[in-house]
Design an enzyme around this catalytic site. Structure first.
Site, PDB file in Angstrom:
ATOM      1  N   GLN C 194       0.865  -1.165   0.000  1.00  9.12           N
ATOM      2  CA  GLN C 194       0.000   0.000   0.000  1.00  9.12           C
ATOM      3  C   GLN C 194       0.911   1.227   0.000  1.00  9.12           C
ATOM      4  OE1 GLN C 194      -3.715  -0.542   0.211  1.00  9.12           O
ATOM      5  NE2 GLN C 194      -2.812  -2.446  -0.582  1.00  9.12           N
ATOM      6  N   GLY C 235     -11.679   2.785   4.524  1.00 10.43           N
ATOM      7  CA  GLY C 235     -10.802   1.935   3.731  1.00 10.43           C
ATOM      8  C   GLY C 235      -9.901   2.713   2.781  1.00 10.43           C
ATOM      9  N   HIS C 236      -8.992   2.010   2.135  1.00 13.07           N
ATOM     10  CA  HIS C 236      -8.038   2.665   1.237  1.00 13.07           C
ATOM     11  C   HIS C 236      -8.719   3.287   0.021  1.00 13.07           C
ATOM     12  CE1 HIS C 236      -7.053  -1.603  -0.584  1.00 13.07           C
ATOM     13  NE2 HIS C 236      -8.321  -1.369  -0.551  1.00 13.07           N
ATOM     14  N   ASN C 237      -8.195   4.424  -0.376  1.00 14.88           N
ATOM     15  CA  ASN C 237      -8.657   5.151  -1.566  1.00 14.88           C
ATOM     16  C   ASN C 237     -10.066   5.716  -1.431  1.00 14.88           C
ATOM     17  OD1 ASN C 237      -6.459   3.182  -2.644  1.00 14.88           O
ATOM     18  ND2 ASN C 237      -6.674   4.774  -4.201  1.00 14.88           N
TER      19      ASN C 237
END
Lengths: 348, 348, 348
Positions: C194, C235-237
């Site tokens: 990541q 969460g990511h993004n």
């Protein structure tokens, strides 16, 4: 770091089409520049293939030819992981063992271990080669941590635990807090001392601020390769098998046993003493208790087959008020039909 | 540590049957060895009585005689707690006050307090006798912590709070973070400073990574003997009564009042400004708002009587798609019956 | 601190009615003493106006005259915020830069920054003027934190992140832990590094023990003025717009985009790759996936219009067992009607 696409293709065993070119990084279809590689897996994002400025796209067969240059992969996510790994910088900025850390004289810490400031390592703890303990992390007495693990800032590993190799604890994760065990007495809830431990096998990752309780007796176990997301609660004496995916905010009650390759989606709750068979998949926000057959796909709270849930809660439930009206209408009509029929009988 | 079963029976006032014997520990039925004591409460695990290698089983009347030796108890969990307590080792490996801790010169810390490295104790804080502050824990200014408390690693007790005696904070628990209070203005959400505190009464336990917010004004209160599990959220100005059980991942909105002896199962959500009467029990994943009568047993989101929920969501909901078909069929049949009847009328 | 009500009214531009008087603080209607100001917004608490001992009540037009003295406001919460601000003491008890902190020699920390003991600031990090880093907080390498931010104890800001001005991180909040990204391979789940970051814009607040993941690639973004409560998972993004309210224990899956002014109530779950339009409001414990129109008011899991949910789950679902009985009765009656009709045919 720069790499020629042809060299990248060769390194990863992929098929490259288009003019050769040097890329300097990886980015999303939307954000990638002409000197970056992008990727496409989710068909939802396929329209972005038209507009992307990416120098090359890593994708599967169906999208090849939609951009100037493609790297063809049969497992895009896997090859993406391998490409990103080439460009990734390791997190952190400290080497060696900080003089501002506390390492108990009876602990054994491999000389290759990185120990940031403000780390606590307890008596008889053992830290394996290549492991990194970030600032504020805590390793309790008699705890054994394997090799090449990463314990991010403020993660806590209480005493008496065992972690395998390549384990990653994201920031604030807590392993080995007391399980929730109380005996009801006339004087109130009496604490049952929690004297078991937690065993975390190789290649496990545990997300930020998740909490894995120590067993009351015996062991709470997280099987090899299982990946646990953020803010997940795992109760005492739970056993999770290998290669499971446990998504954010899942809660698992005490003594529950979960097989291998199980997927629990976000915010799922699993009751105490449940059993979930290998390969089962449970949809987001579902509630599980009792036994779940291997390979089941379930959803709902309480769970039912996922297909049934989609129809029942997704399609039918919103129409339930209307159904009540339809039934009431039927009742009236039937009543009126019977009355008229009764009336009819009179003349017959 | 070893103890003769006869001595153990006498110590705890239990009835022992079988040949006398020395045990060295306590374990589950599945894992106990011949020199260990085990226990049985949940009938689900009764079949394990046949196979257990345990030297003795602590259990209630109904299972006596199923193993070679038994300790007979009228409250197995309570006596288990007492037995385990005999074998339990205290967690931790540090004594005294670390020179690597920061204790504000205006704080008063009893000389019997244990202060690990990297602990922060603020101005005018007071820490009572026998309390243990693990590594990385934080005690804010003017906070008073009672006697024999345990503050596990990286737990945070912000300023101005009051904790009674025998309070346990599991790792990463946060007490006294700001409540979530904002005024809507044309320029956006304007923070309402949270100037109240948190009071935690005696014998309370708060789980790993749980968060108990300080009041906006006045006090957020956790009553005596209440046990809060991991990852629980308690909003500002909430008042929880005595001897409640608040299971993992429960969320309680601001200003809600909860009576004594209430049980909130895992992942329950309680809205702002709700009131839950004494002894109420709310099933897992349920959603509560408004007023809950004392002694109610509720489930569902929104809640209904638990028995109704079991039938409605557990039995009926999965059959709802089928019910829609049945109703449609009824409508057609009734229509056809009416047509034929109309037809019939024609000929009559 | 004491202030005359007339002076307070003038300072805040409010209308004061009653005899002038000096107040020394602010409290709830229930707890305020004669020398304290209280307030009333929620009509639920209106009956307390009869009994309050408060010296003055800040309220809107409809309640004026119910107590001896009132301050009349058209935005009670906003003016409450301004009054409380006058009486609020800043949290904390430390000034300057602690010698017990670790600040990497390549970090740039403004001279007005407060750095508590046991803080870690990584290489090339930058901390803006007036910011306070409480004990045990972590700022990773290359991370930029703006001016007048507060990073409460044990909050973690991993490397490479950007925080604007006036950002508040409550205790234990984690920013920039790895997103949950794995490629499925024959050998198990392979970690996708990541390598993205997190950008937190001005005036954002993030609650205790919440977790905001770094992007896989690119950026996870929290828009200006958005307020995130405790134990929230992002969460990511994910991209969250401006001035949103994200209440406790909400979970937001990866790559989801949320507009401006969105309200997600407690324990809401939002799936990966969803899109929520500006001004949408989602009720507590709801489950969102796919696209949500701007301005929608939704509830349920899966979501439906909030009004429909209230009827369907709140009113109809508890009566579903009864509906099944009604339909069964209809079926029997219709059957009997048809039989009798068939019988009738025989004789016709």
């Amino acid at each position: 770091m720069k790499i020629l696409l042809s060299a990248l293709a060769e390194k990863l065993g992929l098929e490259f089409s288009g003019e050769d070119f040097e890329i300097v990084g990886v980015n999303t279809l939307e954000k990638a520049g002409p000197d970056e590689l992008s990727f496409l897996v989710n068909p939802k994002y396929a329209p972005q293939m038209e507009k992307t400025r990416a120098g090359c796209v890593l994708t599967s067969g169906s999208y090849v030819g939609k951009t100037e240059r493609t790297l063809l992969s049969s497992n895009v996510y896997m090859d993406l992981a391998r490409v990103v790994d080439l460009f990734a910088e390791v997190q952190g900025c400290f080497e060696g063992v900080s003089e501002l850390a506390y390492i108990h004289p009876d602990a054994t810490v491999d000389e290759s271990v990185t120990v940031y400031p403000f780390v606590f390592v307890g008596a008889q703890a053992h830290i394996g080669a290549g492991t990194v303990l970030f600032s504020g992390s805590y390793v309790g007495e008699k705890t054994v941590i394997g090799c090449d693990c990463i314990v991010y800032p403020n993660a806590v590993v209480m005493g008496g635990l065992e972690l395998g190799d390549n384990v990653i604890l994201q920031p604030g994760a807590v392993l080995g807090g007391d399980g929730y065990g109380f005996a009801q007495t006339a004087a109130g809830h009496m604490k049952i001392p929690q004297i078991g431990n937690v065993v975390v096998e190789d290649n496990v990752e545990i997300g930020s601020n998740s909490a894995i309780d120590r067993a009351a007796l015996d062991t709470t176990r997280i099987g090899m390769g299982t990946k646990i997301d953020n803010l997940v609660q795992v109760g005492h004496n739970v056993e999770i098998g290998q290669h499971c995916l446990v998504i954010g905010q899942v809660g698992i009650g005490g003594s529950t046993k979960i097989g291998n390759g199980v997927v629990l989606a976000g915010q799922v709750g699993v009751a105490d003493n449940a059993q979930i068979g290998d390969g089962a998949m449970v949809g987001a926000q579902s509630g599980v208790s009792g036994n779940v057959e291997p390979g089941s796909k379930l959803a709902g709270s309480p769970v039912m087959p996922a297909g049934t849930f989609l129809k029942a809660a997704g399609v039918c439930l919103p129409k339930l008020p209307e159904l009540f009206k339809r039934v009431k209408k039927l009742e009236k009509e039937l009543e009126s039909l019977r009355s008229s029929r009764s009336g009819g009988d009179f003349y017959e």
